[in-house]
Design an enzyme around this catalytic site. Structure first.
Site, PDB file in Angstrom:
ATOM      1  CE  LYS A  44      -3.816   1.961   2.779  1.00 45.67           C
ATOM      2  NZ  LYS A  44      -4.669   1.697   3.970  1.00 45.67           N
ATOM      3  CB  SER A  53      -8.001   3.476   3.223  1.00 41.57           C
ATOM      4  OG  SER A  53      -7.022   2.925   4.124  1.00 41.57           O
ATOM      5  CB  SER A  56      -8.264   0.656   6.268  1.00 41.69           C
ATOM      6  OG  SER A  56      -8.933   1.857   6.536  1.00 41.69           O
TER       7      SER A  56
END
Length: 559
Positions: free
Chosen positions: A171, A251, A275
């Site tokens: 990420k 996210s 997330s």
């Protein structure tokens, strides 16, 4: 004469362009050159969707050219034909790490081939505006060089349950040398930060860092009404199970969508509250949110030092355990970090669906209206699991926002001082808000309400500590009372529906695919337990996976 020359010029340009495309196309004629397009029809379609998370204002980033993702690798990819890709596909696509390692041992392909396979696949789909997911922000420029170096090691010595040579996406709030760590924000576009602690752990275990995955900008603590999976750098992450009809979750959207579409063996996400669980459930993959402190947060762009944690996102539970093993380690620079032995993959070696027999599971009564949840729990019961109906007490956890607001004000400023590269000029959240205001169209098309709230926050240190303690006690007391009173091995939830409770308690949770709704939207069965129960959660998740085998690859991404 001029008109003849002009026509000749355009004819020549057309031939050159066609030749370039032909070289990029390989043997199938597929166009591997990305071109921007008129997004109006897609955006109109998105605005008509009932789900507000699908009300997109843009699809592609206004500041990034996707062709740059694979530009450095064109010469290597030119040698990697469509024929070779198709030959390798059944050996790699949807296969778990032990199977891939075994195929490499058998000499069916190399670690370099494996990395090229995923690069080819990323280029194949991301150059097609009808299929692109915008799930990858950057590619490690040294990925082929690093994979080639690992091919020199005697592959017979590599454990099949090893991360060795496996291409992993991070990420893009996780530091990795040679690529900017942007958190999706233009303010960090040139943030060439050092490796995060977990990145170093992956490299020490000989994983290949393939690149960076898109995310909800600033890990979704940025704009209050924006779609999940949007960032200025990466554009709008889309869901491979329904690009414009099923939202990607957030996210860690890019991490989950990329794994679901087989853009990498696995990915790493981060969670503050939901997330990892949310995008994993939405993209039909396995996501583990560890106990806060089991994995270091050092070198990760933060929201909250109280609640943040990285975690693995994979296509199956075994790979999840292998990726966890490669990242654990005590980090003196992270005050929450703790020594954990790992060995998660080893604990799964003897686990079968029979592991569920006699285990006690808290079934949330209000979720039994969900047909997939009801069916999944019935299967667990049929396998010998004991179902205990429970009610999740409705707690007022709205003060989590106050904690995140106050924490991010301090924690992000600390990151910018101690981890960000010299090219980054913003030093506080106030600086970021001011920077974004200079070009609202490109930088904040959905606004930056949550960042503005941080600037205006007046929470004192005492208020923050008191609020944290109250939140943790409330959530732990509620979860513990259910777990202890009913002697439960886990509480069962759906996707991230109960993520706030686990977040406030700093407890771990794992979500595993349990099927697809009538519109094709994936759902995950989520197991929640007390601190440091990751090994048990992985066993239960693995056993449920073996029992149900519900995960299916998205149909449009099987070519």
């Amino acid at each position: 004469m001029k008109r003849i020359l002009s026509k000749s010029f355009f004819l020549l340009a057309g031939i050159l362009y066609s030749s370039l495309n032909y070289a990029q196309q390989g043997e199938t004629g597929a166009d591997f050159f990305w071109q921007p397009y008129d997004e109006t029809a897609d955006l109109d379609f998105a605005q008509k969707q009932e789900d507000p998370f699908l009300h997109f204002q843009l699809i592609n980033s206004k500041v990034s050219d996707k062709n740059k993702l694979w530009q450095k690798f064109e010469s290597e990819l030119a040698k990697f034909s469509e024929r070779k890709y198709q030959k390798l596909k059944p050996l790699i696509l949807d296969q778990d790490i032990p199977t891939i390692q075994n195929n490499i041992k058998l000499g069916n392909f190399s670690y370099k081939d494996l990395s090229l396979f995923f690069l080819y696949r990323i280029r194949k789909y991301e150059s097609d505006n009808k299929l692109a997911l915008n799930s990858v922000i950057s590619i490690n420029p040294k990925v082929i060089e690093q994979a080639s170096a690992l091919d020199k090691v005697n592959r017979r010595t590599i454990d099949n349950n090893s991360i060795f040579g496996m291409p992993i996406l991070l990420k893009d709030n996780i530091g990795a040398i040679d690529m900017p760590t942007t958190a999706g924000a233009i303010a960090l576009q040139d943030n060439y930060a050092n490796n995060a602690f977990i990145t170093n752990r992956l490299i020490e275990n000989n994983a290949i860092i393939l690149g960076k995955a898109n995310l909800s900008e600033w890990a979704y603590f940025f704009c209050s009404q924006c779609p999940v999976g949007y960032s200025a750098i990466g554009g709008q992450t889309l869901n491979p199970y329904g690009r414009m009809t099923i939202h990607s979750g957030g996210s860690s959207s890019g991490s989950a969508a990329a794994v679901a579409a087989n853009y990498a063996v696995a990915a790493v996400g981060t969670e503050t509250s939901g997330s990892i669980l949310s995008p994993s459930g939405q993209n039909s993959v396995v996501g583990l949110k560890p106990t806060v402190g089991v994995l270091s947060r050092n070198g990760i762009v933060p929201i909250s030092s109280s609640l943040d944690t990285p975690g693995p996102i994979t296509k199956n539970a075994m790979d999840n355990a292998i990726l966890m093993d490669a990242m654990v380690g005590k980090d003196s620079a992270d005050t929450a970090s703790m020594a954990v032995n790992g060995g998660f993959a080893d604990t799964l070696q003897t686990v079968t669906q029979k592991y569920l027999k006699g285990k006690r599971f808290g079934v949330i009564t209000s979720f039994l209206d969900d047909p997939l949840y009801k069916k999944a729990t019935k299967k667990i019961k049929k396998a010998g699991g004991v179902l205990v109906e429970v009610e999740i007490q409705s707690l007022d956890l709205s003060s989590i926002k106050q904690v995140l607001t106050a924490d991010m004000k301090y924690d992000l400023a600390k990151y910018l001082r101690t981890h960000a590269s010299d090219q980054v000029k913003v030093k506080t959240v106030k600086d970021i808000v001011s920077f974004n205001t200079q070009d609202q169209t490109k930088r904040i098309p959905y606004g930056q309400q949550l960042l503005e709230d941080i600037v205006n926050d007046t929470t004192t240190d005492k208020q923050l500590m008191d609020t944290k303690n109250v939140l943790e006690k409330l959530s732990r007391d509620m979860l513990d009372s259910l777990l202890d009173k009913n002697q439960l091995n886990a509480i069962l939830s759906i996707n991230n529906a109960s993520a706030a409770y686990a977040a406030a308690a700093r407890y771990p949770a794992i979500t595993v695919p349990m099927g697809y709704s009538k519109n094709g939207s994936p759902e995950g069965l989520t197991f929640i337990n007390k601190s440091l129960s990751e090994a048990d959660l992985l066993k239960m998740g693995y056993a449920f996976e073996q029992l149900t085998k519900k995960r299916k690859s998205p149909k449009q991404y099987m070519n």
